[in-house]
Design a protein around this motif. Structure first.
Motif, PDB file in Angstrom:
ATOM      1  N   ALA A 149     -10.328   5.244  -1.126  1.00  0.00           N
ATOM      2  CA  ALA A 149      -9.696   6.009  -1.360  1.00  0.00           C
ATOM      3  C   ALA A 149     -10.322   7.693  -1.753  1.00  0.00           C
ATOM      4  CB  ALA A 149      -8.131   5.426  -1.562  1.00  0.00           C
ATOM      5  N   LEU A 201      -5.742  -0.597  -5.720  1.00  0.00           N
ATOM      6  CA  LEU A 201      -5.608  -0.747  -4.242  1.00  0.00           C
ATOM      7  C   LEU A 201      -6.609  -2.009  -3.375  1.00  0.00           C
ATOM      8  CD1 LEU A 201      -6.947   2.771  -3.598  1.00  0.00           C
ATOM      9  CD2 LEU A 201      -3.883   1.771  -3.151  1.00  0.00           C
ATOM     10  N   LEU A 210      -6.315   6.716   1.854  1.00  0.00           N
ATOM     11  CA  LEU A 210      -6.568   5.737   2.139  1.00  0.00           C
ATOM     12  C   LEU A 210      -8.420   5.316   2.700  1.00  0.00           C
ATOM     13  CD1 LEU A 210      -4.571   3.339   1.468  1.00  0.00           C
ATOM     14  CD2 LEU A 210      -5.722   4.355  -0.115  1.00  0.00           C
ATOM     15  N   SER A 235      -3.170   8.147   5.484  1.00  0.00           N
ATOM     16  CA  SER A 235      -2.166   8.209   4.161  1.00  0.00           C
ATOM     17  C   SER A 235      -1.023   7.893   4.459  1.00  0.00           C
ATOM     18  CB  SER A 235      -2.093   9.972   3.552  1.00  0.00           C
ATOM     19  OG  SER A 235      -0.449  10.151   3.065  1.00  0.00           O
ATOM     20  N   LYS A 236      -0.848   6.837   3.282  1.00  0.00           N
ATOM     21  CA  LYS A 236       0.673   5.857   4.305  1.00  0.00           C
ATOM     22  C   LYS A 236       2.180   6.812   3.754  1.00  0.00           C
ATOM     23  CE  LYS A 236      -1.490   2.076   4.234  1.00  0.00           C
ATOM     24  NZ  LYS A 236      -1.684   1.260   5.870  1.00  0.00           N
ATOM     25  N   TYR A 263      -5.005  -4.279  -0.589  1.00  0.00           N
ATOM     26  CA  TYR A 263      -5.953  -4.812   0.269  1.00  0.00           C
ATOM     27  C   TYR A 263      -5.956  -5.998   0.787  1.00  0.00           C
ATOM     28  CZ  TYR A 263      -9.834  -3.842   4.105  1.00  0.00           C
ATOM     29  OH  TYR A 263     -11.114  -4.464   5.089  1.00  0.00           O
ATOM     30  N   THR A 306       1.020   4.116  -2.727  1.00  0.00           N
ATOM     31  CA  THR A 306       0.334   5.211  -3.200  1.00  0.00           C
ATOM     32  C   THR A 306       1.162   6.541  -3.302  1.00  0.00           C
ATOM     33  OG1 THR A 306      -0.287   4.760  -0.776  1.00  0.00           O
ATOM     34  CG2 THR A 306       0.216   6.787  -1.187  1.00  0.00           C
ATOM     35  N   GLN A 314      -9.945   3.406   6.135  1.00  0.00           N
ATOM     36  CA  GLN A 314      -9.955   2.133   6.876  1.00  0.00           C
ATOM     37  C   GLN A 314     -10.870   2.702   7.903  1.00  0.00           C
ATOM     38  OE1 GLN A 314      -5.565   1.942   7.654  1.00  0.00           O
ATOM     39  NE2 GLN A 314      -4.876   1.474   5.449  1.00  0.00           N
ATOM     40  N   ALA A 361       0.833  -1.028  -0.137  1.00  0.00           N
ATOM     41  CA  ALA A 361      -0.402  -0.015  -0.340  1.00  0.00           C
ATOM     42  C   ALA A 361       0.837   1.871  -0.479  1.00  0.00           C
ATOM     43  CB  ALA A 361      -0.825   0.204   1.086  1.00  0.00           C
TER      44      ALA A 361
END
Length: 930
Positions: free
Chosen positions: A336, A371, A243, A255-256, A375, A223, A245, A219
């Motif tokens: 997202a 995505l 994303l 945000s990763k 996931y 991103t 969650q 992920a």
């Protein structure tokens, strides 16, 4: 260079001393300048100094200047050096610069031209193009024109203006650094090459951008690629991706990677989440898009009521145009939100057009697929990790079950690691607690080091006294049996000084599904609530915990039972063994000869010797059989063994110490008078003679049938087959194992194993059921003269028959002895019959019923006729010396017949009470065993 300065100077530093050396140009070969002279000249000619700086300074020097004047944090400066080119720091660096170098991963590197500046310069300030202009001045003989110099001055002025951040921005940047929230630095080369490729072939660029994300299942990496590709695809400054969650009740935008711009309020993640940033649901522009699914296209983002410019101030950046779009999966659910900002002013009117929206929407459809795959892959990884963790839980719990404290410690430590929580508590329910009043026997509380609590010590196991609210939650779980998943519970504000924002509590059940405790975990370390996945994992975890705790408690009870047994054995050993004074009395007594007591006679008087004389007579028989000298039996151990045997026979009418001695005497007479000693080995004689003395140890005056009917502890322990005989053997082993009692101690390992096997077989052979199983084979061997006593199987049968002969030997003794023995046996049987009537509420057999005492002569006649005489007559065929026993049994049978009013037993079926003509099986069921 000569057009700017009339000379060229080298400056060298040696320690704290500075020295200058000049190379005189052709115009002035004798000129010598000091550093102070150069500094004075530069101060008086600032425009020359600025021109030289603009021509020679690279981006690393610019950043060093920014750090020294407080416009760039040390953290950003050090981080930006990690991908820089190699250049050594000069010795004249300032202390601040050296401290920067100390924290750098690459101590010999400077910042490259584009690693940091783009994060602070709007539209990249066209720096790369202008620096190319600056570098042209490095060419010898090349002199920049006035316009280029003015342009460079304007660029520097613009840079300083844009980098003038608010006064509190430095503080906010430091806060971000301390929270480990960093601005990602994508390789500029990759972004630039993509832009060039897009300009040359936009269709192919789109296809390759889709292909690039198609196989990425991480992920964070995904991103990064999506944001770069989006910014290049629509020709803008940058992009960010958040994303969705968490469960529906507690959804967050995550945000990763902390992006250049978010456009909304941010929540700084915990240190364990690296660069993740979380945005509350429904907050700001991206929250609105995630909630509504609308596309937001702003030409002036700062004027929108939902816009937040905090990050702009921190980064020295101004967001003008903004495009925010949802990312959907195959089910059309929003997974997202993508945000694109600041359209390139050189492209169109500097705003995001419908074509941009269409292009971004098309690309985001592929992003939704990528995505979703990422996931699903993340879910599979989590599931694998959870299964592995549960296996580790099982291993931990069932590896250590000797201590409840150790098991609970492992449970709580595993719970914290498995479910990422700050605190874990476990409460054990008190035994016998009802549903109305819940009481806990023990409560444990373990804080994670991440919780910052210094009050909890895992070694001291503090009791859970900090919050009555937790006890109320535990009581509720016990009463209802339900799972409690609470967010910001009002009844529990704090535990151990920490605010409670999430709590998950479940009952712990044993294998009978009965609640034995409650497990509680508190505060997920990421600041969110416990979700459905946590509940499922915690449920499986508590299941194994229940089994582990239940097994540990059972093991504790077993240990207590074993301890009680050990104490009981010690007490029995002390009170059940003879005293040293008693043994010493026999050691000091002279033993008469066997002839004086007529020990070799088959008509020995069973009642002629006292209790002490029977011990002395037993010692004499050991001596006459040669066992003491042959097997080097310790004389004191033999006396101790015999005295303890006598003490372990109960005071019952018949199966007592006297009966054991009489059986041993018959065995001694058979071996010596009948000559069976020549057939058996010394080891067999040793085991069988000892077996005669031990064969009824601890007899309770009741037979095997009574043990089974009453469900006694002996029947539960040994089963229904040869119950009492197994107990007799084990009791004998216990005495032999006691200190100073082992008369087999001098035997070799092989002989010891052999004699113990013979001893067990001899004692078990006294069960009449064993006699009836073997006598058919024995009778056949003797009647057909097919016996060969060298064959071990046949020897075993012979030894078993000889044990039965000795056990029934009283039926062959003279009448006055036989009658007295029969009365003792009858009294013991009548006592058992009374117990069956009163305790078991059943009608006992006639042989054990006092009300049928008049039937005793006939029953004794049948006993001798069906059980005793067939065995004696068979032995006579093998050895005529057994005829004496046959004659004695026949004589006693006639006496019983006379008492019953019969001369001969010719018609056994006409007895009015149904006892005169009973069969062998009927006799067996009525008499049980003697």
């Amino acid at each position: 260079m000569s057009s700017i300065f009339p000379w060229r100077v080298e400056v060298t530093c040696d320690g704290d001393q500075e020295s200058t050396s000049s190379r005189t140009p052709s115009t002035d070969s004798n000129m010598q300048l000091s550093f102070a002279d150069i500094e004075e000249w530069l101060d008086t000619h600032p425009e020359k100094m600025a021109d030289y700086f603009l021509m020679k300074a690279d981006i690393s020097l610019v950043n060093r200047w920014l750090v020294l004047h407080g416009f760039l944090s040390i953290k950003d400066y050090v981080s930006s050096r990690r991908n820089s080119a190699t250049t050594n720091i000069s010795n004249d660096s300032s202390p601040l610069e050296k401290s920067c170098e100390f924290f750098s991963d690459s101590p010999d590197s400077y910042i490259t031209s584009k690693s940091v500046s783009k994060k602070h310069l709007r539209q990249d300030y066209a720096l790369s193009k202008k620096m190319n202009v600056f570098r042209t001045c490095d060419t010898p003989g090349h002199s920049p024109d006035v316009s280029s110099i003015q342009s460079r001055r304007n660029s520097l002025k613009d840079m300083r203006k844009c980098l003038s951040l608010p006064s509190r921005s430095i503080y906010i940047l430091n806060m971000l650094i301390q929270s480990k929230v960093e601005i990602p630095r994508f390789p500029s080369k990759g972004r630039d090459s993509k832009r060039e490729f897009r300009l040359s072939n936009e269709r192919q660029f789109f296809l390759e951008s889709v292909q690039e994300i198609a196989h990425d299942l991480d992920a964070k990496s995904l991103t990064q690629k999506i944001t770069v590709n989006l910014s290049v695809l629509v020709d803008c400054d940058g992009a960010s991706l958040f994303l969705i969650q968490g469960p529906k009740s507690h959804r967050m935008l995550v945000s990763k990677v902390f992006d250049l711009h978010t456009g909304t309020d941010i929540i700084v993640a915990s240190p364990t989440d690296d660069n993740e940033v979380r945005v509350p649901w429904g907050t700001g522009i991206i929250g609105h898009v995630a909630e509504s699914g609308d596309i937001v296209n702003l030409t002036n983002a700062s004027e929108h009521p939902r816009y937040n410019d905090e990050v702009d101030k921190i980064c020295g950046y101004r967001t003008e145009t903004l495009l925010c779009m949802p990312v959907r999966n195959a089910d059309n659910d929003i997974i997202a939100v993508a945000q694109i900002f600041n359209k390139n002013s050189e492209s169109g009117e500097g705003v995001f057009t419908p074509e941009d929206e269409k292009l971004a929407k098309m690309y985001l459809e592929f992003c939704g697929i990528a995505l979703t795959n990422a996931y699903l892959f993340e879910l599979s990884q989590k599931e694998y990790e959870r299964n592995r963790s549960l296996l580790e839980v099982v291993h931990d719990l069932f590896e250590e079950q000797t201590s409840l404290d150790k098991v609970i410690l492992k449970i709580m430590q595993r719970a914290q690691r498995l479910l990422n929580c700050e605190r874990a508590a476990l409460l054990l329910l008190q035994e016998g607690t009802d549903s109305e009043i819940v009481k806990f026997s023990r409560t444990f509380d373990l804080a994670s080091p991440l919780a910052g609590s210094s009050t909890t010590n895992t070694r001291s196991w503090p009791e859970l006294k900090t919050s009555s609210g937790l006890l109320q939650v535990a009581e509720r779980v016990v009463c209802t049996g339900e799972v409690l998943n609470l967010t910001d519970p009002p009844e529990i504000q704090q535990v151990g000084g920490r605010h409670i924002w999430s709590l998950l509590s479940m009952p712990i059940r044993n294998r009978d599904y009965r609640i034995i405790g409650v497990a509680i975990i508190i505060n997920r370390t990421d600041g969110t609530s416990f979700d459905e996945n946590d509940e499922q994992l915690f449920e499986a975890f508590t299941l194994f915990c229940g089994l582990g705790i239940n097994n540990t408690l059972m093991y504790g009870e077993l240990e207590k039972a074993m301890a009680r047994q050990k104490v009981a054995i010690e007490v029995i050993s002390y009170h059940g063994t003879s005293s040293r004074k008693e043994v010493q009395r026999f050691l000091d007594t002279k033993i008469p000869s066997g002839d004086e007591w007529q020990l070799e006679s088959l008509k020995f008087d069973d009642f002629s010797l006292s209790s002490d004389e029977m011990i002395l007579a037993s010692i004499r028989m050991f001596q006459n059989l040669g066992l003491i000298s042959k097997f080097r039996i310790d004389y004191q151990s033999l006396c101790q063994f015999l005295c303890t045997l006598r003490k372990n026979y109960r005071n019952v009418p018949y199966h007592n110490w006297r009966h054991a001695f009489n059986v041993a005497q018959v065995m001694f007479a058979i071996l010596t008078h009948c000559g069976m000693k020549s057939i058996l080995t010394d080891l067999e004689i040793f085991g069988m003679f000892t077996g005669c003395l031990c064969h009824d140890l601890d007899h309770r005056g009741t037979n095997n049938s009574f043990q089974e009917k009453s469900g006694s502890a002996l029947a539960l322990l040994y089963g229904s087959k040869a119950t009492m005989e197994q107990h007799h053997f084990n009791h004998a082993v216990m005495i032999l194992s006691s200190k100073g009692h082992n008369i087999f101690s001098s035997l070799s390992a092989a002989d010891y194993s052999r004699v113990m096997k013979i001893l067990k077989q001899a004692i078990l052979a006294t069960d009449l059921s064993t006699y009836f199983q073997l006598r058919g084979k024995f009778f056949s061997l003797v009647d057909n003269a097919e016996y060969n006593w060298d064959v071990e199987d046949q020897r075993e049968v012979l030894r078993s028959m000889l044990m039965t002969v000795c056990d029934l030997g009283a039926s062959t003794k003279p009448w006055h002895i036989q009658k007295k023995v029969a009365e003792l046996v009858t009294n013991e049987f009548f006592d058992q019959g009374d117990k069956e009537k009163t305790q078991l509420r059943i009608q006992p057999p006639a042989l054990m019923d006092r009300e049928k005492k008049h039937e005793l002569p006939q029953l004794q006649y049948d006993w001798i006729d069906s059980i005793c005489l067939p065995l004696y007559r068979c032995l006579t065929k093998m050895n005529e010396r057994f005829m004496e026993m046959v004659d004695g049994a026949v004589s006693n049978q006639e006496k019983w017949a006379a008492l019953s009013g019969q001369i001969a037993c010719t018609d056994k079926s006409e007895d009015s009470n149904g006892t005169a003509g009973v069969s062998t099986e009927d006799n067996r069921s009525k008499t049980g065993q003697l």
